[in-house]
Motif scaffolding. Structure first.
Motif, mmCIF file in Angstrom:
data_model
loop_
_atom_site.group_PDB
_atom_site.id
_atom_site.type_symbol
_atom_site.label_atom_id
_atom_site.label_comp_id
_atom_site.label_asym_id
_atom_site.label_seq_id
_atom_site.Cartn_x
_atom_site.Cartn_y
_atom_site.Cartn_z
ATOM 1 N N PRO A 58 -19.164 -4.658 1.735
ATOM 2 C CA PRO A 58 -18.960 -6.103 1.546
ATOM 3 C C PRO A 58 -17.517 -6.534 1.809
ATOM 4 C CG PRO A 58 -20.248 -5.190 -0.253
ATOM 5 C CD PRO A 58 -19.704 -4.031 0.512
ATOM 6 N N ALA A 59 -16.545 -5.680 1.412
ATOM 7 C CA ALA A 59 -15.138 -6.030 1.628
ATOM 8 C C ALA A 59 -14.823 -6.088 3.114
ATOM 9 C CB ALA A 59 -14.238 -5.022 0.930
ATOM 10 N N LEU A 60 -15.249 -5.070 3.850
ATOM 11 C CA LEU A 60 -14.968 -5.040 5.281
ATOM 12 C C LEU A 60 -15.725 -6.121 6.040
ATOM 13 C CD1 LEU A 60 -14.905 -1.189 5.815
ATOM 14 C CD2 LEU A 60 -12.965 -2.765 5.989
ATOM 15 N N ARG B 56 -23.370 0.988 8.738
ATOM 16 C CA ARG B 56 -23.714 0.125 7.607
ATOM 17 C C ARG B 56 -23.257 -1.316 7.855
ATOM 18 N NH1 ARG B 56 -24.922 2.780 2.617
ATOM 19 N NH2 ARG B 56 -24.781 5.053 2.758
ATOM 20 N N LEU B 57 -22.104 -1.470 8.471
ATOM 21 C CA LEU B 57 -21.607 -2.820 8.762
ATOM 22 C C LEU B 57 -22.508 -3.530 9.767
ATOM 23 C CD1 LEU B 57 -17.784 -2.059 8.884
ATOM 24 C CD2 LEU B 57 -18.898 -3.640 7.298
ATOM 25 N N VAL B 58 -22.928 -2.829 10.789
ATOM 26 C CA VAL B 58 -23.846 -3.427 11.762
ATOM 27 C C VAL B 58 -25.157 -3.810 11.092
ATOM 28 C CG1 VAL B 58 -25.203 -2.985 13.843
ATOM 29 C CG2 VAL B 58 -22.804 -2.259 13.732
ATOM 30 N N GLU B 59 -25.652 -2.917 10.223
ATOM 31 C CA GLU B 59 -26.890 -3.216 9.495
ATOM 32 C C GLU B 59 -26.720 -4.414 8.573
ATOM 33 O OE1 GLU B 59 -27.741 0.398 7.510
ATOM 34 O OE2 GLU B 59 -28.369 1.470 9.323
ATOM 35 N N ALA B 60 -25.489 -4.624 8.108
ATOM 36 C CA ALA B 60 -25.217 -5.766 7.233
ATOM 37 C C ALA B 60 -25.040 -7.063 8.012
ATOM 38 C CB ALA B 60 -23.968 -5.491 6.397
ATOM 39 N N GLY B 61 -25.130 -6.987 9.340
ATOM 40 C CA GLY B 61 -25.068 -8.198 10.152
ATOM 41 C C GLY B 61 -23.731 -8.493 10.775
ATOM 42 N N VAL B 62 -22.757 -7.566 10.665
ATOM 43 C CA VAL B 62 -21.460 -7.795 11.296
ATOM 44 C C VAL B 62 -21.591 -7.465 12.786
ATOM 45 C CG1 VAL B 62 -19.021 -7.164 11.345
ATOM 46 C CG2 VAL B 62 -20.262 -7.189 9.166
ATOM 47 N N ALA C 64 -18.854 -6.248 18.083
ATOM 48 C CA ALA C 64 -17.513 -6.540 18.596
ATOM 49 C C ALA C 64 -16.490 -6.655 17.475
ATOM 50 C CB ALA C 64 -17.538 -7.825 19.419
ATOM 51 N N LEU C 65 -16.927 -7.146 16.329
ATOM 52 C CA LEU C 65 -16.027 -7.252 15.186
ATOM 53 C C LEU C 65 -15.873 -5.912 14.490
ATOM 54 C CD1 LEU C 65 -17.036 -10.704 13.657
ATOM 55 C CD2 LEU C 65 -15.154 -10.153 15.209
ATOM 56 N N VAL C 66 -16.945 -5.136 14.422
ATOM 57 C CA VAL C 66 -16.844 -3.795 13.841
ATOM 58 C C VAL C 66 -15.857 -2.955 14.642
ATOM 59 C CG1 VAL C 66 -18.090 -1.669 13.314
ATOM 60 C CG2 VAL C 66 -19.166 -3.886 12.870
ATOM 61 N N ASP C 67 -15.819 -3.172 15.948
ATOM 62 C CA ASP C 67 -14.950 -2.380 16.819
ATOM 63 C C ASP C 67 -13.471 -2.626 16.553
ATOM 64 O OD1 ASP C 67 -17.105 -1.219 18.012
ATOM 65 O OD2 ASP C 67 -17.098 -2.491 19.804
ATOM 66 N N ARG C 68 -13.135 -3.732 15.917
ATOM 67 C CA ARG C 68 -11.715 -3.967 15.648
ATOM 68 C C ARG C 68 -11.244 -3.315 14.344
ATOM 69 N NH1 ARG C 68 -9.324 -8.499 13.022
ATOM 70 N NH2 ARG C 68 -10.734 -9.701 11.682
ATOM 71 N N LEU C 69 -12.161 -2.646 13.647
ATOM 72 C CA LEU C 69 -11.808 -1.943 12.416
ATOM 73 C C LEU C 69 -10.967 -0.716 12.740
ATOM 74 C CD1 LEU C 69 -12.059 -1.383 9.369
ATOM 75 C CD2 LEU C 69 -14.245 -0.234 9.863
ATOM 76 N N ARG C 70 -9.837 -0.591 12.090
ATOM 77 C CA ARG C 70 -8.966 0.574 12.274
ATOM 78 C C ARG C 70 -9.335 1.616 11.224
ATOM 79 N NH1 ARG C 70 -4.215 -0.817 15.343
ATOM 80 N NH2 ARG C 70 -4.308 -3.018 15.983
ATOM 81 N N SER C 71 -10.136 2.573 11.648
ATOM 82 C CA SER C 71 -10.645 3.566 10.720
ATOM 83 C C SER C 71 -10.983 4.832 11.488
ATOM 84 C CB SER C 71 -11.905 3.017 10.016
ATOM 85 O OG SER C 71 -12.351 3.881 9.025
#
Length: 342
Positions: free
Chosen positions: A241-243, A269-275, A278-285
């Motif tokens: 939820p935070a990310l 999990r983020l994609v499954e949550a509807g993010v 393209a936005l998930v790809d900007r996560l630095r992890s």
């Protein structure tokens, strides 16, 4: 200049004059940014600096002269000067430094007190310094929304406003070190964690501590391009939820701690949550730069290094591997361009 505002305000309020030296132009590989300042108190104490040390002695002496009654002056320091070895910039850059006296009860003292108050409250403000001609050394405050750009010839505008935010999710031990480093780097640091046994002000005295669900807090926090979000928890019910809230916001930096396997799982999990992907790809992890450290302080350093690199447009590469000026400047026309004080 921000680093000497409180001292200047207190000295003037106590009835003691001060001299303030401010970098008003910079070119090449100069060590400090436009707006960097040194203050010399009436008793000789010095605060802040205008260089990496190479010209601070000469600037200090000029401050003493101005305190003794000399007029405001702009001095230029650079490697091309005849006395470069003594007071020049051995790094090869050039700076121009405005040195002026501020006397208790003067209009300049009132301007500085107002600037300190507005900066403390995060009010967007422009400080216009006169660097040439009539009134050299005078200063005025302009609301940021009404300041013309560029500044008039013979002036430099220094922009003040709310400091950048560093929001740390997870009151873990790495967060303790990251808060200290982030505060020292000029960030307003927020620690958010739903567990009040860990999220305590006594553990994070330099931070704003928020006991709340991270996702809920971030969704309502008004994240902007001056915000960095670092998720240090290892629990999907907090992380996702935070990310999700941070990634869909304009936050300039979003990073999350974890192994490569954890990071891959978190991405799914983020994609499954509807993010959006393209936005998930900007996560630095995994979060941070590869410094090789393992202690909490070393990990925190690697995280802040990546945050600063992202914010300033750095590469994270060794400086010895590059060429050209080490320090970036927004422009070479220091007296004609607005500059943000951070």
């Amino acid at each position: 200049m921000r680093e000497i505002l409180a001292v200047a305000r207190d000295e003037l309020a106590a009835g003691r004059a001060v001299a303030v030296a401010t970098v008003v132009a910079a070119a090449g590989s100069s060590p400090r940014e436009i707006g960097a300042s040194m203050l010399v108190a009436a008793d000789g104490r010095a605060f802040g600096n205008v260089s990496g040390g190479c010209v601070d002695g000469a600037v200090y002496e000029r401050c003493v002269e101005v305190l003794a009654g000399d007029d405001a002056v702009v001095d230029r320091f650079g490697i091309a000067d005849d006395d470069a070895v003594a007071v020049g910039l051995s790094c090869g850059g050039t700076i121009e430094v405005l040195v002026r006296a501020l006397v208790p009860g003067s209009p300049e003292a009132a301007t500085l007190a107002l600037l300190a108050a507005r900066d403390r409250d995060g009010v967007a403000t422009v400080l216009r310094l006169r660097t040439a001609g009539d009134g050299m050394g005078s200063a005025s405050i302009i609301d940021a929304g009404t300041a013309p750009t560029p500044a008039p010839a013979g002036s430099v505008d220094l922009q003040f406003g709310a400091p950048p935010r560093l929001i740390v999710v997870g009151a873990v031990e790495v967060a303790v070190a990251l808060v200290a480093l982030g505060t020292a780097a000029g960030f307003h640091v927020v620690v958010v964690d739903p567990r009040d046994v860990f999220a305590r002000p006594d553990r994070f005295p330099a931070a704003e501590v928020v006991v709340d669900q991270p996702g809920r807090y971030l969704a309502a926090a008004g994240l902007d391009v001056h915000t960095a979000v670092c998720v240090l928890t290892h629990d999907p019910k907090f992380d996702v939820p935070a990310l999700a809230a941070a990634l869909v916001s304009p936050a300039a930096y979003v990073g999350a701690m974890g192994s490569r396997a954890t990071c891959a799982d978190r991405g799914r999990r983020l994609v499954e949550a509807g993010v959006p992907t393209a936005l998930v790809d900007r996560l630095r992890s995994p979060i941070g730069l590869d410094l090789g450290g393992t202690s909490a302080a070393e990990v925190a350093l690697s995280i802040l290094a990546e945050v600063v690199a992202a914010r300033r447009g750095g590469t994270g590469a060794p400086l010895r591997a590059g060429s050209g000026p080490i320090h970036r400047h927004t422009a070479s026309e220091g007296c004609r361009v607005d500059h943000l004080v951070t």
